[in-house]
Design an enzyme around this catalytic site. Structure first.
Site, PDB file in Angstrom:
ATOM      1  N   GLU A  54       2.859   3.777 124.283  1.00  0.00           N
ATOM      2  CA  GLU A  54       3.748   3.499 123.807  1.00  0.00           C
ATOM      3  C   GLU A  54       5.399   3.265 123.942  1.00  0.00           C
ATOM      4  OE1 GLU A  54       1.644   5.785 124.653  1.00  0.00           O
ATOM      5  OE2 GLU A  54       0.769   5.707 122.357  1.00  0.00           O
ATOM      6  N   HIS A 123      -1.530  16.213 118.780  1.00  0.00           N
ATOM      7  CA  HIS A 123      -1.410  15.348 117.667  1.00  0.00           C
ATOM      8  C   HIS A 123      -0.609  15.927 116.420  1.00  0.00           C
ATOM      9  CE1 HIS A 123      -4.683  13.071 119.156  1.00  0.00           C
ATOM     10  NE2 HIS A 123      -4.068  12.618 118.568  1.00  0.00           N
TER      11      HIS A 123
END
Ligand SMILES: Cc1ncc(C[n+]2csc(CCOP(=O)(O)OP(=O)(O)O)c2C)c(N)n1
Ligand SMILES: [Mg+2]
Lengths: 321, 330
Positions: A54, A123
Site C-alpha cells: 500500500e 478490516h
C-alpha cells in the site's frame, strides 16, 4: 431514474471519468482483475493490478499526480491506509505547501470501512477523522448511490488529494441515480429531511439511521431535520450552522469512535458559532472507543441505532429552557 | 499510450557540465555554498542544514550525466543535487533562511527544496519518501510519452526502510525508467551503517528484484559520471530501472552544527584524504597542466557567486504573514 447499487454507481463514475480524461488511471491490488470491463475499454496501461504494497501504491499515485496524471488508487480496507499514511499525509497533503505551491496532487484514494461484513477491526475501522485532521487532504464519505457517483466524479476532477471512504454496509444498497453528468460538488452537505425541532447531523450509513429516527420522532410530534454531511473536509459549516440556529438542538451521529471524531468537530463548531441559538447542549451518538468486533451482534451493537438517536433527540427537545 | 502531449516539466535552462574543469567548478560551488551556510548558522540566526561536504562528486557526477528532460527526486541532503542542476544559490540560501525569494517561498526551509522549473520535482525529507514518489513520476513519464528518465537520490539509511523494497519491486515489475542513486556515506544520522546492515553494499539488493546495479567510488567525479552515463544509457535503451551505489563519506556530520564526537577519527581522516575535490584537482594538474593559478581563478569565481548569493538571501524580505494560509489546496 434508474435504480442501481452503490458499487455500480461507482463503476459508472469511474468509466465516465476515464472516458472524459485520458490522464485518469486506476490501480491497486486486484483492480484489473475485478474490473475487466474497464480493462477492456481503457486498456491495461490505465487499469492496473499492483503488488501487495500500500505504501508504494499510494506513493506512486502521489508522484504521478504531481507530474501530470490523475490517479485513482483502491487501497481496499481502511485499516490498510496505515501502510499508506506517510505517502498520503506527508507527501500528498504537504508537498504542495512545502514547495510553495509548485505542485498539485489530483488523486483519489478509495477505501472501504464500516460494519456490515463482520470482518473485525483490521478490516473495519472508520478512520475518516484521522485524515480530516491532516492538512491538504479532502475527505468524502457518502450515504447513497447518487452521491457515491456524483461525489466520486467530483473527487476525480478535483485538483487535490481526496480520501474517498466507502461504507461497506452500503456497497450493495440500491438507490436512484440520475442520468447525465450528475456531479455532486465536494464540500456541500445535503438536507436529507427538513425539520424544525432538532438537527441530526450525520454521514454514511448512519444517515439512514437518522432518517428512521426522524420518522419515529415525527410520530411523537418532534420534527427532526437530518443533515447528510457527504464531505467531511471541507466541512459544509454554513449548512450545519444554519440548521443549528433554526432548531437550537443538535445531535451528531456517526459510526466512528467518539474521541476526537467528526462529531467533536461539529459540536465545537456549533458551540463556537451558534451558541446563542442553542436551547440544549450538543449531543453525540457515536461508536464506542473500542476496536470494531467481528461477531455480528457485537458489530451491530457498535453502530449507533435508531433508538439511541431518537432518545438523544427526545432528551434535548424535552429539556426545559 | 497517451493521445495528448504534456509539456516537459523542466522549463528553465539546465547547464551542461561538460569539461573536467566544469566538474571541478561545480564541486567547488557546492563546497563553498555549504561551508558558507555552516558559518552563517554558527554565527547568526540562520537555521542549520544537512551538508554533503565530501559527497560533491556524487552529485556532480550523476547530474553531469543527466539530460535537461530528465526529472530528479531528492532528500534532506539535496544542496549538491540542486546546485549541480543549475539552481540559483541565492534563491536556495533564501529558502534555507525562510525568505520570500526562496524557491518555495520560505515554506520548505532547507529540508524539502523542490525546483519544478529545473525538473527537481519532489523532495521529501521523510527518509525513503523520495523512493515512494519516484515510481509515480516515472509512470507519468512513460504514460504521457515524455522523453526523460527519473533520477532518485537516497541514502544508505533509506535503504533500510520498507518502501525502498516496495519501490524497487514496483519499478522492476512495471519497467519504470528510474535511476536509483544510493549515496552510501556510511552514516545514517548518528548511527554508523555497519550497525544497521549485514554486508557492505546496498547495490546487492537490486539483483533479487531483477534490477541491474553498479557500485563505484563516489569520491571520483569522473568515475561517477562514467558509471551514471552507462546506467542512464541502459535505462534509455531498455526502459528499466538501474541502481547505482556511490561509495562516499559524510565529512561534516548529520546536521549543522555537529561536533562529530561519535565519529572514529581515523575513519574520518582516511576519507578526508580521499576528498573528491582534492583528487580532481590533482588529476587535472597531472593530466591537463592545470595550475594553481587556474585553481585560484575557479575559486575566486565561486566565492564571488556565494558572496552574491548570501547578500541576496539576507536582503530578501520575510514572507508576508498571510502566506501562512496559502498553497494548502489547489
Ligand atoms: C522516516 C524518517 N525517519 C527518521 C528521520 C530522521 N533522519 C533524517 S536524515 C536521517 C539519516 C538518513 O540516513 P541516510 O538515508 O543514509 O541519508 P544521509 O543522511 O546519510 O544522507 C534520519 C534518521 C527522518 N527524517 N525520516
Ligand atoms: Mg547515509
Amino acid at each position: 431514474m434508474p435504480t442501481i447499487t452503490v458499487y455500480d454507481a461507482m463503476a459508472q463514475a469511474l468509466a465516465e471519468e476515464m472516458r472524459r480524461d485520458a490522464r485518469v488511471l486506476m490501480f491497486g491490488e486486484g483492480v484489473a482483475t475485478k474490473r475487466p470491463e474497464l480493462v477492456g475499454e481503457f486498456g491495461s496501461a490505465r487499469i492496473r493490478n499492483t503488488p501487495l504494497a500500500e505504501g508504494i501504491i499510494a506513493g506512486t499515485a502521489v508522484g504521478a499526480a504531481a507530474t501530470g496524471l490523475r490517479p485513482i488508487v483502491d487501497l481496499l480496507f481502511a485499516p490498510f491506509l496505515c501502510y499508506a499514511m506517510d505517502e498520503l499525509v506527508n507527501s500528498a497533503g504537504k508537498l504542495r505547501y512545502l514547495s510553495g505551491g509548485q505542485f498539485e496532487f489530483p488523486l483519489v484514494a478509495i477505501s472501504m470501512t464500516g460494519a456490515g461484513w463482520a470482518v473485525g477491526s483490521q478490516h473495519n475501522h472508520n478512520v475518516e477523522a484521522w485524515f480530516a485532521h491532516a492538512p491538504g487532504l479532502k475527505v468524502v464519505m457518502p450515504s447513497n448511490a447518487a452521491d457515491y457517483k456524483g461525489l466520486l466524479k467530483s473527487a476525480i476532477r478535483d485538483d487535490n488529494p481526496v480520501l474517498f471512504f466507502v461504507d461497506i454496509g452500503l456497497l450493495y444498497q440500491p438507490g436512484e441515480v440520475p442520468g447525465g453528468e450528475s456531479l455532486v460538488p465536494l464540500g456541500r452537505a445535503a438536507i436529507a429531511r427538513p425539520g424544525h425541532d432538532v438537527t441530526l447531523v450525520s454521514y454514511a450509513k448512519t444517515v439512514a439511521v437518522c432518517l428512521q429516527a426522524a420518522e419515529a420522532l415525527a410520530a411523537t410530534g418532534i420534527a427532526a431535520e437530518v443533515i447528510d454531511l457527504r464531505t467531511i473536509k471541507p466541512l459544509d459549516e454554513a449548512t450545519v450552522l444554519a440548521s443549528a440556529r433554526r432548531t437550537g438542538r443538535v445531535v451528531v451521529v456517526h459510526e466512528a469512535s467518539r474521541t476526537c471524531g467528526v462529531g467533536a468537530e461539529v459540536a465545537a463548531l456549533v458551540a463556537e458559532q451558534a451558541f446563542d441559538h442553542l436551547k440544549a447542549p450538543v449531543r453525540r451518538v457515536t461508536g464506542p472507543d473500542v476496536p470494531p468486533p467481528a461477531s455480528y451482534p457485537l458489530e451491530q451493537a457498535f453502530v449507533p441505532g435508531v433508538d439511541a438517536v431518537a432518545a438523544a433527540a427526545k432528551a434535548l427537545v424535552r429539556k426545559p429552557h | 499510450m497517451s493521445p495528448f502531449s504534456s509539456p516537459a516539466l523542466p522549463s528553465a535552462a539546465v547547464p551542461s557540465i561538460e569539461h573536467p574543469e566544469d566538474l571541478l567548478e561545480a564541486m567547488l560551488l557546492i563546497r563553498a555554498y555549504e561551508l558558507r551556510l555552516s558559518e552563517l548558522s554558527a554565527q547568526s540566526g540562520t537555521p542549520g542544514t544537512c551538508t554533503a561536504v565530501g559527497q560533491e562528486a556524487a552529485a556532480v557526477g550523476v547530474l553531469s550525466a543527466l539530460r535537461a528532460e530528465d526529472l530528479i527526486l531528492t532528500n534532506h541532503r539535496s544542496a549538491g543535487h540542486l546546485l549541480a542542476r543549475g539552481a540559483d544559490p541565492g534563491r536556495m540560501m533564501a529558502e534555507v533562511m525562510g525568505r520570500r525569494d526562496g524557491y518555495c517561498k520560505g515554506k520548505s526551509g532547507s529540508l524539502h527544496i523542490s525546483v519544478r522549473e529545473l525538473g527537481v520535482v519532489l523532495t521529501s525529507t521523510i527518509v525513503g519518501g523520495e523512493l515512494s514518489l519516484a515510481t509515480g513520476v516515472a509512470l507519468s513519464q512513460t504514460l504521457l510519452g515524455r522523453p526523460g528518465i527519473v533520477a532518485c537520490f537516497f541514502g544508505d539509511g533509506a535503504a533500510g526502510e520498507g518502501i525502498f523494497h516496495e519501490s524497487l519491486n514496483l519499478a522492476a515489475v512495471w519497467k519504470l525508467p528510474i535511476l536509483y542513486v544510493c549515496e552510501n556515506n556510511e552514516w545514517q544520522a548518528f548511527v554508523h551503517r555497519r550497525e544497521t546492515m549485514v554486508g557492505e553494499r546496498i547495490a546487492d539488493r537490486a539483483a533479487p528484484y531483477g534490477i541491474a546495479s553498479a557500485t563505484v567510488d563516489g569520491n571520483d567525479v569522473e568515475a561517477v559520471r562514467d558509471a551514471a552515463r552507462s546506467a542512464t544509457a541502459a535505462i534509455r535503451d531498455n526502459g528499466r530501472p538501474f541502481l547505482l551505489e556511490l561509495a562516499t563519506y559524510r565529512q561534516r556530520g548529520h546536521f549543522e552544527p555537529d561536533d562529530q564526537t561519535y565519529v572514529d577519527a581515523a575513519e574520518l581522516a582516511a576519507w578526508k584524504a580521499r576528498d573528491p575535490i582534492e583528487r580532481m584537482k590533482a588529476r587535472l594538474a597531472a593530466k591537463d597542466g592545470f595550475t594553481t593559478g587556474d585553481f585560484a581563478g575557479l575559486q575566486a569565481r565561486v566565492a564571488a557567486r556565494i558572496d552574491a548569493a548570501a547578500a541576496f538571501a539576507q536582503a530578501s524580505p520575510w514572507p508576508d504573514p498571510a502566506e501562512l494560509l496559502t498553497d494548502v489546496y489547489a
